[in-house]
Design a protein around this motif. Structure first.
Motif, PDB file in Angstrom:
ATOM      1  N   ASN A  60      -0.736  41.933  12.299  1.00  0.00           N
ATOM      2  CA  ASN A  60      -0.256  43.203  11.764  1.00  0.00           C
ATOM      3  C   ASN A  60      -1.216  44.337  12.082  1.00  0.00           C
ATOM      4  N   LEU A  61      -2.486  44.027  12.292  1.00  0.00           N
ATOM      5  CA  LEU A  61      -3.463  45.062  12.610  1.00  0.00           C
ATOM      6  C   LEU A  61      -3.369  45.514  14.061  1.00  0.00           C
ATOM      7  N   LYS A  62      -2.779  44.690  14.898  1.00  0.00           N
ATOM      8  CA  LYS A  62      -2.686  45.018  16.322  1.00  0.00           C
ATOM      9  C   LYS A  62      -1.883  46.296  16.501  1.00  0.00           C
ATOM     10  N   LYS A  63      -2.431  47.198  17.304  1.00  0.00           N
ATOM     11  CA  LYS A  63      -1.771  48.481  17.544  1.00  0.00           C
ATOM     12  C   LYS A  63      -0.583  48.284  18.463  1.00  0.00           C
ATOM     13  N   LYS A  64       0.532  48.915  18.134  1.00  0.00           N
ATOM     14  CA  LYS A  64       1.703  48.818  18.982  1.00  0.00           C
ATOM     15  C   LYS A  64       1.604  49.841  20.100  1.00  0.00           C
TER      16      LYS A  64
END
Length: 76
Positions: A60-64
């Protein structure tokens, strides 16, 4: 084959938690970790649950990535 048989209870919990947003997922991981620290093995397979939930948290922390068709905003 049902979900419970494939992933066990840990799989069901991780599947349910995958729908949670970041702050609630972080809270769930924190509570489970603290419970596991002070009362070992109060929840069977708590260590596996924590590892699965931390994986979801990091995902969820991964930047889109930004869509390529959008123009960047002009500098002000």
């Amino acid at each position: 084959m049902s979900k419970l048989m494939r992933g066990g209870i840990a799989g069901v919990v991780v599947t349910w938690a995958s729908r949670l947003r970041f702050p609630y997922l972080l809270l769930l991981v924190s509570v489970l970790f603290v419970m596991n620290l002070f009362i070992p093995d109060v929840i069977p397979f708590a260590d596996e649950l924590i590892m699965g939930l931390v994986t979801l948290l990091l995902a969820n922390l991964k930047k889109k990535p930004e869509p390529a068709d959008q123009e960047p905003a002009p500098p002000r």
